[in-house]
Design a protein around this motif. Structure first.
Motif, PDB file in Angstrom:
ATOM      1  N   ILE A  17      -0.678  -3.614  -0.246  1.00 16.55           N
ATOM      2  CA  ILE A  17      -1.483  -3.492   0.961  1.00 16.55           C
ATOM      3  C   ILE A  17      -2.746  -4.274   0.797  1.00 16.55           C
ATOM      4  O   ILE A  17      -3.525  -3.896  -0.136  1.00 16.55           O
ATOM      5  CB  ILE A  17      -1.768  -2.065   1.495  1.00 16.55           C
ATOM      6  N   SER A  19      -5.685  -4.569   3.089  1.00 14.25           N
ATOM      7  CA  SER A  19      -6.530  -3.859   3.625  1.00 14.25           C
ATOM      8  C   SER A  19      -6.052  -3.159   5.129  1.00 14.25           C
ATOM      9  O   SER A  19      -5.348  -3.505   5.528  1.00 14.25           O
ATOM     10  CB  SER A  19      -7.864  -4.723   3.868  1.00 14.25           C
ATOM     11  N   VAL A  20      -7.029  -2.255   5.343  1.00 12.90           N
ATOM     12  CA  VAL A  20      -7.028  -1.618   6.617  1.00 12.90           C
ATOM     13  C   VAL A  20      -7.578  -2.131   7.595  1.00 12.90           C
ATOM     14  O   VAL A  20      -9.024  -2.245   7.256  1.00 12.90           O
ATOM     15  CB  VAL A  20      -7.263  -0.132   6.397  1.00 12.90           C
ATOM     16  N   HIS A  21      -7.109  -2.583   8.827  1.00 12.86           N
ATOM     17  CA  HIS A  21      -8.091  -3.412   9.784  1.00 12.86           C
ATOM     18  C   HIS A  21      -8.364  -2.347  10.891  1.00 12.86           C
ATOM     19  O   HIS A  21      -9.567  -2.413  11.357  1.00 12.86           O
ATOM     20  CB  HIS A  21      -7.258  -4.325  10.258  1.00 12.86           C
ATOM     21  N   LEU A  23      -7.692   1.796  12.269  1.00  4.94           N
ATOM     22  CA  LEU A  23      -7.147   2.994  12.436  1.00  4.94           C
ATOM     23  C   LEU A  23      -6.464   3.579  13.528  1.00  4.94           C
ATOM     24  O   LEU A  23      -5.623   4.056  13.874  1.00  4.94           O
ATOM     25  CB  LEU A  23      -8.028   4.437  11.956  1.00  4.94           C
TER      26      LEU A  23
END
Length: 70
Positions: A17, A19-21, A23
């Motif tokens: 993964i 990154s988190v874009h 939530l």
């Protein structure tokens, strides 16, 4: 075991993964809903739902949500 359970057992380095874009929605338990609600309102969030022991706020721009649970 479901495929989701298997993914949760893997180490973050094995998940590939980047990154988190966003939530989208987060729920947190708080001791004082009124105090927490006042804090997040002061940051510019909008109150969407208000009940005796929980409330739901959203950011104005992208509708990310925060549930405060008493």
């Amino acid at each position: 075991m479901s495929s989701q359970s298997i993914v949760m057992l893997k180490k973050p380095s094995e998940l590939n993964i980047e990154s988190v874009h966003r939530l989208g929605h987060v729920a947190i338990r708080v001791d004082d809903v009124e105090r927490a609600k006042s804090f997040y309102l002061s940051l510019g969030m909008k109150l969407v739902w208000d009940d005796l022991d929980w409330c739901y706020l959203e950011t104005v721009d992208n509708k990310d949500g925060l549930a405060l649970l008493g």
